[in-house]
Structure formats: C-alpha cells, structure tokens
Scaffold this active site. Structure first.
Site, mmCIF file in Angstrom:
data_model
loop_
_atom_site.group_PDB
_atom_site.id
_atom_site.type_symbol
_atom_site.label_atom_id
_atom_site.label_comp_id
_atom_site.label_asym_id
_atom_site.label_seq_id
_atom_site.Cartn_x
_atom_site.Cartn_y
_atom_site.Cartn_z
ATOM 1 C CG ASP A 90 40.045 46.192 49.613
ATOM 2 O OD1 ASP A 90 40.914 46.033 48.728
ATOM 3 O OD2 ASP A 90 39.017 45.505 49.687
ATOM 4 N N GLY A 106 47.722 47.262 43.295
ATOM 5 C CA GLY A 106 47.724 47.702 41.890
ATOM 6 C C GLY A 106 48.044 49.182 41.792
ATOM 7 C CG ASP A 144 37.428 48.899 45.467
ATOM 8 O OD1 ASP A 144 38.336 49.741 45.604
ATOM 9 O OD2 ASP A 144 37.653 47.680 45.391
ATOM 10 N NE ARG A 191 47.285 43.164 43.967
ATOM 11 C CZ ARG A 191 47.158 43.371 42.649
ATOM 12 N NH1 ARG A 191 47.851 42.649 41.790
ATOM 13 N NH2 ARG A 191 46.343 44.292 42.183
ATOM 14 C CB THR A 243 42.361 51.230 43.941
ATOM 15 O OG1 THR A 243 41.624 50.395 43.031
ATOM 16 C CG2 THR A 243 41.388 51.757 44.970
ATOM 17 N NE ARG A 286 40.797 41.709 42.164
ATOM 18 C CZ ARG A 286 42.090 41.981 42.300
ATOM 19 N NH1 ARG A 286 42.977 41.190 41.752
ATOM 20 N NH2 ARG A 286 42.502 43.028 42.967
ATOM 21 C CG ASP A 302 39.226 48.256 41.065
ATOM 22 O OD1 ASP A 302 39.273 48.405 39.838
ATOM 23 O OD2 ASP A 302 39.706 47.268 41.651
HETATM 24 O O1 F6P Z 1 42.760 46.275 41.977
HETATM 25 C C1 F6P Z 1 42.615 47.023 40.835
HETATM 26 C C2 F6P Z 1 42.490 46.215 39.610
HETATM 27 O O2 F6P Z 1 42.477 47.173 38.627
HETATM 28 C C3 F6P Z 1 41.293 45.265 39.461
HETATM 29 O O3 F6P Z 1 40.118 45.847 38.972
HETATM 30 C C4 F6P Z 1 41.833 44.224 38.548
HETATM 31 O O4 F6P Z 1 41.162 43.016 38.657
HETATM 32 C C5 F6P Z 1 43.223 44.090 39.048
HETATM 33 O O5 F6P Z 1 43.615 45.379 39.436
HETATM 34 C C6 F6P Z 1 44.188 43.468 38.095
HETATM 35 O O6 F6P Z 1 45.465 43.674 38.581
HETATM 36 P P1 F6P Z 1 46.727 42.771 38.364
HETATM 37 O O7 F6P Z 1 46.685 42.283 36.972
HETATM 38 O O8 F6P Z 1 47.857 43.677 38.655
HETATM 39 O O9 F6P Z 1 46.631 41.655 39.341
#
Ligand code: F6P
Length: 326
Positions: A106, A14, A133, A75, A129, A175, A131
């Site tokens: 990660d 992301g 995390d 991804r 990120t 998430r 997040d």
């Molecule tokens: O990994 C970062 C994040 O912001 C998560 O908190 C969220 O669930 C996810 O990306 C959503 O990303 P995408 O819609 O690109 O799969």
C-alpha cells in the site's frame, strides 16, 4: 491515449517471494505485444535516479522460481516530495517510458496514486507483500510462500516444545495485520493466535491455557503477530511471566526468514496471472488501478480504494481455531 510503446516495471517496499515471477510475466506479456520493457532498479529511488535497464526475454529466464527481486527494492522518502516526483516524471519522459507497473504494497500504491494525480503517465499496481493486507485482492504475492515457511518452522518448534512440555510465543510478521498469524496458527494447530485486529487481554491467557491442560496437552504454542496491540512476542512473554510461573516459557521471533525462499506454485501462478493482467490493463488504457484476484477472477480496484479500505480479517476463523485447538 496514444499507443503504449514502452513500459517501466519496478518493485517497491518489502520484497516478497513471487515478485520475480511477476516481473517475468510483465516483461514477456509486453514483449509479446511489441512493447519495450525497462526494468527500474530499486523502486522509486531508481526511477528518480534513472537506474534503468532494458529487459529482454532472456533477462527474465529462470527467475520464476527465485525469491527476492532481480530489480531490487527500496522505500523512498524522496518520492513523497513534489520535487522527487517531478524528477521522476522528467526521467520517465526522457527515457520514453509511457506507463509503469508497480509491484508492491500500500505504501507503494500511495506514491503511485499521488504521481498519477500530478502527471499523465499511467501507473498500474500488482499486490506484492507477504502481509496479504491489500483491499482488492484475496491474496497478495508472497503470502502463500511466507505462510508455508512459517508452518515449516512452527512444526519444528512443536517437536521440541512437546519434548519439554514447553510453552512458546512465536512471533510472525504483520506490522498492522494478522493474516499470516491467523492462517499459520490454524495450519499449525496453535493454542492461541494474537493479532492486531482483536484486542489481546494478557490477563485471560492463563485461564485459556488451563482449559487445554485439563485435556492433557503436552505443549502450547501462541502465534503472535508482530503488531499485536499487547506487543510483540517478547513483550507479551514479559507481561505474563508472573502468571505463568508454572510454565517453561520460550520465545521465538521468526523474522526475515519469512520474506525469502523460492515461491510456492500458488504464488508463481498468481504472480504470472497478475503480471499478464497488468500489461493488458495498460493496453486497455487503465490507470491508477491495482490488478488483483477476487474469487479466482482478475479484478481492477482503483488505488484510491486499495488505500482507503482495510481488508477484513475473517474473525470466524479465529473462533474456529480456538475450538479446534482445545
Ligand atoms: O511490509 C511487510 C513486512 O513484512 C511487515 O509485516 C514487517 O513489519 C516489515 O515488512 C518489516 O520489513 P523491513 O524490516 O524490511 O522494514
């Protein structure tokens, strides 16, 4: 290890505001040290497909203030396979890339660790990120910007919530973790913060609200991390609807607005420091590590650890938020 002559840089997973500032820092630090830089487009997918572009100083001008990533991101399932990583290695070799800087989360570091076990091309990670995390860094690139975006949005929702005496469930990203929910909840004076790290008992929510109402609250805001164990904001609102008949309930999902926008000064400075540190680490023969910031100092953490360990949420902040929101 022979002297590094060429570094590849990519963004993966992301996107997060501040990734461009990190790309700029990696590029300029490498060029300063007479190392050629290749931008790898679309993360590991681009590594496999040789979607490469040489980066010169002017290619990274005026990007420090922009969101998204000039290198694009993705991804990549194929990089999870032995075959995919072999193709990636052959392409890196063919293009004379001696080391790679991976800016991501990660999932991206898992790929980098696997690759490092199989091939002798050093990978160094930069935590990018929203997040926040990643074990091994107090903050990740993009977290502060996303946090400020949430705060701006929730403040606006508070105005309308107050005008109508409403209760809002507002869903923020996260998430698997509640870092954004916790910080934004504190910053906005939320009446409740629901995060995956702490079990949510939806049956107790009403009693909790009523405590606040005795103190003449005109609006209520619950910040819900998308990965909360009781569900997202819509699910939780559905679960409590019978209990909450006296409340005028609304739900808002902030969504991908949290990932965009110009990075804050905090994210730009952190991305600059980490980009600079990543190239220094490569020149220092480091590999399979993430550069992070711990107690305001650069720290190196092996990928093995960033992947294995969970960064702890500060539960005492959650308790504090309840006290302050009463
Ligand atoms: O990994 C970062 C994040 O912001 C998560 O908190 C969220 O669930 C996810 O990306 C959503 O990303 P995408 O819609 O690109 O799969």
């Amino acid at each position: 290890m022979p002297k590094i002559k060429c570094i590849g840089v990519l963004t993966s997973g992301g996107d997060a505001p501040g990734m461009n500032a990190a790309i700029r820092a990696v590029t300029r630090t490498a060029l300063y040290n007479n190392i050629k830089v290749i931008g790898i487009k679309r993360g590991y997918q681009g590594m496999i497909n040789a979607n490469y572009k040489q980066l010169r100083s002017h290619n990274v001008s005026h990007i420090i203030q922009t969101g998204g990533t000039i290198l694009k991101t993705a991804r990549c399932q194929k990089f999870r396979t032995v075959e995919g990583r072999k193709t990636a290695y052959n392409q890196l070799k063919k293009h004379g890339i001696d080391a790679v800087v991976v800016i991501g989360g990660d999932g991206s570091f898992k790929g980098a660790r696997k690759f490092s076990e199989e091939y002798n091309i050093p990978f160094v990670g930069i935590p990018g990120t929203i997040d926040n995390d990643l074990f091994g860094s107090d903050y990740t690139i993009g977290f502060d910007t996303a946090l400020n975006t949430i705060v701006e949005a929730v403040d606006k929702i508070r105005d309308t919530a107050s005008a109508h005496n409403r209760l809002f469930f507002i869903e923020v990203m996260g998430r698997d973790v509640g870092f954004l929910a916790l910080r934004s909840g504190i910053a906005c004076g939320a009446e409740g913060i629901l995060i995956p790290e702490v079990k949510t008992h939806t049956k107790n929510l009403k009693a909790f609200l009523e405590e606040g109402n005795k103190r003449k609250k005109s609006s209520n805001i619950f910040i819900v991390a998308e990965g909360d164990d009781a569900g997202g904001a819509f699910e939780i609102a559905e679960k409590v609807k019978d209990d909450f008949k006296d409340y005028d309930v609304r739900v808002t999902v902030l969504g991908h607005i949290q990932r965009g926008g110009s990075p804050t000064a905090f994210d730009r400075v952190m991305a600059s420091r980490l980009g600079y540190a990543a190239v220094e680490a490569i020149m220092d023969d480091q590999k399979s590590i993430m550069v992070g910031i711990v107690n305001n100092k650069i720290a190196h953490t092996p990928f093995n650890q960033t992947i294995k360990y969970q960064k702890d949420i500060n539960r005492s902040l959650l308790k504090m938020s309840f006290v302050l929101a009463m």
